[in-house]
Design a protein around this motif. Structure first.
Motif, mmCIF file in Angstrom:
data_model
loop_
_atom_site.group_PDB
_atom_site.id
_atom_site.type_symbol
_atom_site.label_atom_id
_atom_site.label_comp_id
_atom_site.label_asym_id
_atom_site.label_seq_id
_atom_site.Cartn_x
_atom_site.Cartn_y
_atom_site.Cartn_z
ATOM 1 N N SER A 120 74.802 17.820 15.342
ATOM 2 C CA SER A 120 73.822 18.431 14.435
ATOM 3 C C SER A 120 74.303 18.256 13.003
ATOM 4 O O SER A 120 75.505 18.222 12.725
ATOM 5 C CB SER A 120 73.603 19.902 14.769
ATOM 6 O OG SER A 120 74.803 20.590 14.921
ATOM 7 N N ARG A 128 76.204 17.747 21.605
ATOM 8 C CA ARG A 128 75.064 17.645 20.694
ATOM 9 C C ARG A 128 75.593 17.575 19.267
ATOM 10 O O ARG A 128 76.385 18.404 18.837
ATOM 11 C CB ARG A 128 74.126 18.823 20.830
ATOM 12 C CG ARG A 128 72.982 18.712 19.794
ATOM 13 C CD ARG A 128 71.881 19.666 20.003
ATOM 14 N NE ARG A 128 71.144 19.321 21.207
ATOM 15 C CZ ARG A 128 70.267 20.151 21.764
ATOM 16 N NH1 ARG A 128 70.054 21.336 21.251
ATOM 17 N NH2 ARG A 128 69.615 19.794 22.845
ATOM 18 N N SER A 169 78.042 18.466 9.085
ATOM 19 C CA SER A 169 77.713 18.086 10.462
ATOM 20 C C SER A 169 78.772 18.630 11.407
ATOM 21 O O SER A 169 79.876 18.991 10.976
ATOM 22 C CB SER A 169 77.630 16.570 10.589
ATOM 23 O OG SER A 169 78.874 15.984 10.312
#
Length: 139
Positions: A84, A82, A94
């Motif tokens: 983010s 994932r 990030s």
């Protein structure tokens, strides 16, 4: 559609942190150090280069596992990646992490194998005597 699956094994870099969301869902965060073995071009020797992976696990299984994990524990983790991103102090940040679905405890820091507690959400590492050989497969 793509496949988003990741399997890693390594040692926990820190004790897990268990928190709860505003809605009451448990969230456990921990880090895993995964070594990549490469040959040093200057010396010709094999060296380990660590990769540090942030992992997150949700729900009751996270609560149950938290007591078995500590810094240095060897684990195998399966889940999905994932991405983010967020902003902190005016800078965009990030990371790519793993949303954990399965955890296999490979050993405790003292080297002992964990016993099976399937109802608590993890699979223990197989013992050496449980090896499967081609002649054991019936087809």
């Amino acid at each position: 559609m793509g496949i988003n699956r990741v399997c890693i094994s390594g040692n926990l870099t820190r004790d897990p942190e268990l928190r709860s969301t505003a809605g009451g869902t448990s969230v456990m965060g921990f880090g895993v150090a995964v070594n990549e073995r490469r040959k040093n071009s200057r010396t010709g020797e094999w060296e380990d280069y660590p990769n540090f992976v942030d992992c997150t696990m949700f729900g009751k299984r996270a609560e149950a596992l938290e007591q078995y994990l500590s810094k240095g524990t060897k684990v195998a983790v399966e889940g999905r990646l994932r991405y983010s991103s967020w902003e902190k102090d005016g800078q965009k940040r990030s990371k790519l992490g793993v949303i954990v679905e399965e955890v296999e405890l490979m050993s405790r820091r003292d080297g002992e194998q964990h016993q099976a507690y399937a109802h608590q959400g993890y699979r223990p590492a197989p013992q050496a005597q449980e090896a499967c050989y081609d002649e054991d497969i019936p087809f």
